[in-house]
Write a protein that holds these residues in place. Structure first.
Motif, PDB file in Angstrom:
ATOM      1  N   ILE A  25       0.833  -1.203   0.000  1.00 40.58           N
ATOM      2  CA  ILE A  25       0.000   0.000   0.000  1.00 40.58           C
ATOM      3  C   ILE A  25       0.867   1.252   0.000  1.00 40.58           C
ATOM      4  N   ILE A  26       1.926   1.251   0.809  1.00 41.46           N
ATOM      5  CA  ILE A  26       2.831   2.406   0.863  1.00 41.46           C
ATOM      6  C   ILE A  26       3.489   2.639  -0.502  1.00 41.46           C
ATOM      7  N   LEU A  27       3.981   1.567  -1.130  1.00 42.36           N
ATOM      8  CA  LEU A  27       4.597   1.698  -2.449  1.00 42.36           C
ATOM      9  C   LEU A  27       3.586   2.168  -3.492  1.00 42.36           C
ATOM     10  N   CYS A  28       2.362   1.706  -3.352  1.00 44.57           N
ATOM     11  CA  CYS A  28       1.288   2.115  -4.258  1.00 44.57           C
ATOM     12  C   CYS A  28       1.106   3.634  -4.221  1.00 44.57           C
ATOM     13  N   ALA A 130      -5.467  10.762 -14.201  1.00 46.46           N
ATOM     14  CA  ALA A 130      -4.782   9.785 -13.352  1.00 46.46           C
ATOM     15  C   ALA A 130      -5.162   8.343 -13.673  1.00 46.46           C
ATOM     16  N   LEU A 131      -6.299   8.150 -14.300  1.00 45.11           N
ATOM     17  CA  LEU A 131      -6.769   6.783 -14.576  1.00 45.11           C
ATOM     18  C   LEU A 131      -5.767   5.936 -15.376  1.00 45.11           C
ATOM     19  N   PRO A 132      -4.996   6.509 -16.294  1.00 45.08           N
ATOM     20  CA  PRO A 132      -4.045   5.658 -17.036  1.00 45.08           C
ATOM     21  C   PRO A 132      -2.945   5.054 -16.175  1.00 45.08           C
ATOM     22  N   PHE A 133      -2.584   5.671 -15.034  1.00 44.82           N
ATOM     23  CA  PHE A 133      -1.511   5.089 -14.218  1.00 44.82           C
ATOM     24  C   PHE A 133      -1.981   4.551 -12.870  1.00 44.82           C
ATOM     25  N   ILE A 134      -3.238   4.750 -12.510  1.00 44.30           N
ATOM     26  CA  ILE A 134      -3.750   4.190 -11.254  1.00 44.30           C
ATOM     27  C   ILE A 134      -3.675   2.663 -11.238  1.00 44.30           C
ATOM     28  N   PRO A 135      -4.029   1.945 -12.341  1.00 41.90           N
ATOM     29  CA  PRO A 135      -3.929   0.475 -12.288  1.00 41.90           C
ATOM     30  C   PRO A 135      -2.507  -0.030 -12.095  1.00 41.90           C
ATOM     31  N   ILE A 136      -1.497   0.746 -12.468  1.00 42.82           N
ATOM     32  CA  ILE A 136      -0.110   0.344 -12.200  1.00 42.82           C
ATOM     33  C   ILE A 136       0.106   0.288 -10.693  1.00 42.82           C
ATOM     34  N   HIS A 142      -1.165  -5.054  -5.030  1.00 41.40           N
ATOM     35  CA  HIS A 142      -1.695  -6.418  -5.104  1.00 41.40           C
ATOM     36  C   HIS A 142      -0.571  -7.449  -5.128  1.00 41.40           C
ATOM     37  N   ALA A 143       0.517  -7.132  -5.836  1.00 38.92           N
ATOM     38  CA  ALA A 143       1.649  -8.064  -5.917  1.00 38.92           C
ATOM     39  C   ALA A 143       2.230  -8.328  -4.533  1.00 38.92           C
ATOM     40  N   PHE A 144       2.414  -7.280  -3.738  1.00 38.30           N
ATOM     41  CA  PHE A 144       2.939  -7.471  -2.389  1.00 38.30           C
ATOM     42  C   PHE A 144       1.907  -8.145  -1.483  1.00 38.30           C
TER      43      PHE A 144
END
Length: 302
Positions: A25-28, A130-136, A142-144
Motif C-alpha cells: 500500500i505504501i509503495l502504491c 490519473a486513470l491511465p496510471f492508477i492500475p499500475i 496487489h503483488a505485495f
C-alpha cells in the motif's frame, strides 16, 4: 510459510501477511505521488486523489472482508456470520466504488457549492488524467499482497509433491497431515510475478507511448488471468449460486466486460475530459492589429 505472528505490539500479533500488505500500500501511494508530480499535477489535484485513495483503500479492505464473510456464510450458515479472511476482487470492487463515489461527490456537489475557500482550490488535472496510471499502482499493492498470502499460507495451489512448496497453512487439516509434509503449487508467487509484469507493461506503455487505456488493459488481463488460475487453486473456493464457477470467476467475467467497455469509454468520452497538465500551456493568439492608414486628403483643383 510462516502464518504465526513474528512479534507483538501491545499484546497483538504482527504477521508477515500484514507487513507485506502495508508495504504494498505504501509503495502504491508513493508511485501515485511521484507520478503525479512528474506529470505536473498541482498540489490540489494530487492531494485530492491521494486523500480519496486512502479512504478507498480502507473501505476496500473492509469490502474484501465483507465479501469473503458473505461467501463463508453462504457455504456454512450454521457457523454464523463474522468478518474473517479477505478476497481481492471484493476489495477491488469496494475500493473503486467508494473512490468514485467520494471523488465525484466532492467534485460535483461540494466543490461548486462550498463557501469555504480551502474547500475550493483550483485543479489543473482531473481523475481522468490519473486513470491511465492508477492500475499500475493497484498492481504494485496487489503483488505485495500476494507475497503476504505466500507468507501466510493462503490462496495456495493444488498439491504437487515434485514441484510444490510447503506454503499452505491449514491444508494439513484437510489431509490429516502435518503442514510441513504438504507441498502445493505456489500460485501466490506466480500471481505476484504476473502482477509485476503487468505493472511493468502498463508503465512502459504509459510513459513511453502515452497509452491511456491501461485501466481497460488491467481489467481484461487480470480478469482472464484470475479466471484461469481459479481452476488450479487448492483451497476451497466455493461455488457461485450452484454453478460450476467460483464467486471470483463470476466477478472476473464482469471485469473483462468492464475492461472492454472502458476502452470505448476512454476513447469517446474520457479523453475529452483530460486536462493534460504535463503539456505546456499555450496562450491564445492575440488578434493582429491592423495598421491604420492615414486617410487621403483631397485638395481642390481649380
Amino acid at each position: 510459510m510462516y502464518p504465526q505472528p513474528i512479534f507483538k505490539i501491545f499484546g497483538r500479533g504482527v504477521y508477515l501477511y500484514g507487513i507485506c500488505l502495508a508495504v504494498g500500500i505504501i509503495l502504491c501511494f508513493l508511485f501515485l505521488y511521484f507520478t503525479m508530480k512528474k506529470k505536473k499535477f498541482n498540489d490540489a489535484s494530487a492531494d485530492l486523489i491521494i486523500f480519496v485513495g486512502i479512504f478507498g483503500t480502507a473501505f476496500g479492505i473492509f469490502a474484501a472482508m465483507l465479501f469473503q464473510s458473505v461467501y463463508n456464510y453462504i457455504a456454512n450458515p450454521s457457523g454464523g456470520f463474522h468478518l474473517s479472511g479477505m478476497t481481492f476482487i471484493g476489495g477491488l470492487i469496494g475500493g473503486v466504488v467508494s473512490f468514485l463515489g467520494i471523488y465525484n461527490l466532492y467534485i460535483y456537489v461540494v466543490h461548486p457549492r462550498t463557501k469555504y475557500k480551502w474547500l475550493k482550490p483550483e485543479f489543473n488535472a482531473t481523475l481522468t488524467d490519473a486513470l491511465p496510471f492508477i492500475p499500475i499502482a493497484i498492481c504494485i499493492a496487489h503483488a505485495f499482497g500476494r507475497l503476504g498470502c505466500f507468507c501466510g499460507g493462503c490462496c495456495y495451489g493444488k498439491p504437487d509433491p515434485d514441484f510444490g512448496l510447503t506454503c499452505a497453512d491449514g491444508f494439513s487439516n484437510l489431509l490429516g497431515m502435518n503442514v510441513s509434509d504438504v507441498k502445493v503449487v505456489p500460485l501466490q508467487l506466480f500471481e505476484m510475478a504476473f502482477l509485476l509484469a503487468l505493472a511493468g507493461l502498463m508503465a512502459f506503455l504509459y510513459f513511453r507511448y502515452k497509452f491511456n487505456y491501461n485501466f481497460g488493459l488491467y481489467a481484461v488481463a487480470y480478469g482472464i488471468w484470475r479466471f484461469v488460475i481459479e481452476f488450479y487453486r487448492g483451497d476451497d473456493r466455493g461455488a457461485f449460486a450452484g454453478t460450476a464457477i467460483t464467486p471470483s470467476q463470476f466477478w472476473c467475467i464482469f471485469m473483462v466486460i468492464f475492461g472492454i467497455g472502458y476502452i470505448f469509454l476512454q476513447k469517446y468520452w474520457l479523453a475529452k475530459q483530460m486536462k493534460h497538465p504535463e503539456l505546456p500551456k499555450t496562450e491564445p493568439e492575440k488578434p493582429q492589429e491592423v495598421e491604420q492608414q492615414p486617410e487621403p486628403t483631397w485638395e481642390k483643383v481649380d
